[in-house]
Design a protein around this motif. Structure first.
Motif, PDB file in Angstrom:
ATOM      1  N   UNK A 153      18.510  -9.373  -1.951  1.00  0.00           N
ATOM      2  CA  UNK A 153      19.280 -10.533  -1.042  1.00  0.00           C
ATOM      3  C   UNK A 153      18.540 -10.976   0.256  1.00  0.00           C
ATOM      4  N   UNK A 154      17.509  -9.850   0.707  1.00  0.00           N
ATOM      5  CA  UNK A 154      16.667 -10.007   1.161  1.00  0.00           C
ATOM      6  C   UNK A 154      15.616 -10.612   1.093  1.00  0.00           C
ATOM      7  N   UNK A 155      14.667  -9.987  -0.344  1.00  0.00           N
ATOM      8  CA  UNK A 155      13.592 -10.744  -0.353  1.00  0.00           C
ATOM      9  C   UNK A 155      13.636 -12.736  -0.385  1.00  0.00           C
ATOM     10  N   UNK A 156      15.233 -12.496  -1.549  1.00  0.00           N
ATOM     11  CA  UNK A 156      15.412 -14.624  -2.094  1.00  0.00           C
ATOM     12  C   UNK A 156      15.674 -14.751  -0.301  1.00  0.00           C
ATOM     13  N   UNK A 157      15.958 -13.816   0.729  1.00  0.00           N
ATOM     14  CA  UNK A 157      16.297 -15.202   1.574  1.00  0.00           C
ATOM     15  C   UNK A 157      14.327 -15.328   2.362  1.00  0.00           C
ATOM     16  N   UNK A 158      13.420 -14.339   2.205  1.00  0.00           N
ATOM     17  CA  UNK A 158      11.996 -14.516   2.526  1.00  0.00           C
ATOM     18  C   UNK A 158      11.739 -15.084   1.625  1.00  0.00           C
TER      19      UNK A 158
ATOM     20  N   UNK B   9       1.349 -17.418  -1.971  1.00  0.00           N
ATOM     21  CA  UNK B   9       0.122 -15.783  -1.276  1.00  0.00           C
ATOM     22  C   UNK B   9       0.095 -15.039  -0.130  1.00  0.00           C
ATOM     23  N   UNK B  10      -0.494 -16.063   0.564  1.00  0.00           N
ATOM     24  CA  UNK B  10      -0.697 -16.444   1.872  1.00  0.00           C
ATOM     25  C   UNK B  10       0.513 -16.039   2.943  1.00  0.00           C
ATOM     26  N   UNK B  11       1.343 -16.059   2.611  1.00  0.00           N
ATOM     27  CA  UNK B  11       2.096 -16.483   3.350  1.00  0.00           C
ATOM     28  C   UNK B  11       2.474 -15.091   4.283  1.00  0.00           C
ATOM     29  N   UNK B  12       2.664 -15.068   5.707  1.00  0.00           N
ATOM     30  CA  UNK B  12       3.008 -13.999   6.431  1.00  0.00           C
ATOM     31  C   UNK B  12       4.163 -12.982   5.715  1.00  0.00           C
ATOM     32  N   UNK B  13       5.337 -13.398   6.311  1.00  0.00           N
ATOM     33  CA  UNK B  13       6.305 -13.395   5.818  1.00  0.00           C
ATOM     34  C   UNK B  13       6.340 -12.271   3.986  1.00  0.00           C
ATOM     35  N   UNK B  14       5.765 -12.533   3.037  1.00  0.00           N
ATOM     36  CA  UNK B  14       5.776 -12.348   2.236  1.00  0.00           C
ATOM     37  C   UNK B  14       4.498 -11.136   1.859  1.00  0.00           C
ATOM     38  N   UNK B  15       3.442 -11.278   2.111  1.00  0.00           N
ATOM     39  CA  UNK B  15       2.439 -10.021   2.418  1.00  0.00           C
ATOM     40  C   UNK B  15       3.245  -8.793   3.337  1.00  0.00           C
ATOM     41  N   UNK B  16       3.912  -9.110   4.146  1.00  0.00           N
ATOM     42  CA  UNK B  16       4.985  -7.880   4.823  1.00  0.00           C
ATOM     43  C   UNK B  16       5.739  -7.400   3.909  1.00  0.00           C
ATOM     44  N   UNK B  17       6.523  -7.963   3.108  1.00  0.00           N
ATOM     45  CA  UNK B  17       7.814  -7.334   2.172  1.00  0.00           C
ATOM     46  C   UNK B  17       7.243  -6.917   0.976  1.00  0.00           C
ATOM     47  N   UNK B  18       5.574  -7.961   0.849  1.00  0.00           N
ATOM     48  CA  UNK B  18       5.145  -6.806  -0.611  1.00  0.00           C
ATOM     49  C   UNK B  18       4.604  -5.905  -0.097  1.00  0.00           C
ATOM     50  N   UNK B  19       4.770  -5.015   1.122  1.00  0.00           N
ATOM     51  CA  UNK B  19       3.225  -4.296   1.370  1.00  0.00           C
ATOM     52  C   UNK B  19       4.549  -3.186   1.992  1.00  0.00           C
ATOM     53  N   UNK B  20       6.001  -3.773   2.746  1.00  0.00           N
ATOM     54  CA  UNK B  20       6.976  -2.138   3.058  1.00  0.00           C
ATOM     55  C   UNK B  20       8.439  -2.015   1.934  1.00  0.00           C
ATOM     56  N   UNK B  21       7.999  -3.327   0.633  1.00  0.00           N
ATOM     57  CA  UNK B  21       8.886  -3.302  -0.208  1.00  0.00           C
ATOM     58  C   UNK B  21       9.024  -2.575  -1.534  1.00  0.00           C
TER      59      UNK B  21
END
Length: 175
Positions: free
Chosen positions: A106-111, A163-175
């Motif tokens: 759900x967190x990923x879907x929200x991001x 791919x360059x969206x900051x929130x998605x980059x953070x999610x990819x590196x932490x998730x």
């Protein structure tokens, strides 16, 4: 109508087949979100489609079909959860088990939803039609009244922005 094997077919049989062929992949994605593994998702979708086929003639509006199948999947899955819950017997011994945290979905879907919301209107519409509604690029071009090349370039730019969206980059590196 008589089929090849000599059996009588229901009047909506061909229409139902076209519906399943067109909407099947999108419905399977929803089934996967309700189950733990792909095999269970396929079984869930199949059970929901059987229920839908039995009521096909009563679904008067074509746009209500997805909702009917989705409701059938949810109801079937809830019944399955209840049935499994009855198979669990309480004990004093608590086994050591790793428990996955399902909130990441759900967190990923929200991001992802917020990232898509930040796209320009045309890019957002194209991404939603392609990846959420599972339309082909040709179908998107027809629906939006643009050329196939415009759809392809718009999708390419939108995916690049995501791919360059900051929130998605953070999610990819932490998730």
């Amino acid at each position: 109508m008589v089929g090849v094997t000599g059996t009588t077919r229901t009047p909506g049989y061909d229409e139902f087949g076209r519906y399943v062929a067109e909407r099947g992949p999108a419905l399977l994605r929803m089934a996967r979100s309700l189950t733990n593994n792909p095999a269970d998702a396929e079984d869930l979708l199949q059970a929901a489609l059987v229920k839908t086929f039995l009521s096909w003639e009563r679904i008067s509006h074509p746009k209500a079909r997805d909702g009917y199948v989705r409701r059938a999947m949810v109801n079937t899955q809830i019944s399955e959860w209840r049935r499994k819950r009855l198979d669990i017997y309480p004990t004093d011994d608590v086994p050591e088990q790793r428990v996955d945290d399902p909130t990441w979905r759900s967190d990923l879907a929200d991001v992802v939803g917020r990232a898509i919301g930040r796209l320009p209107d045309r890019q957002r519409t194209t991404v939603v039609l392609r990846y959420y509604d599972d339309l082909t690029e040709v179908q998107i071009a027809e629906r939006m009244g643009v050329t196939l090349g415009t759809v392809k370039s718009t999708l390419s730019r939108a995916v690049d922005k995501l791919r360059r969206d900051a929130d998605l980059i953070i999610e990819r590196t932490t998730g």
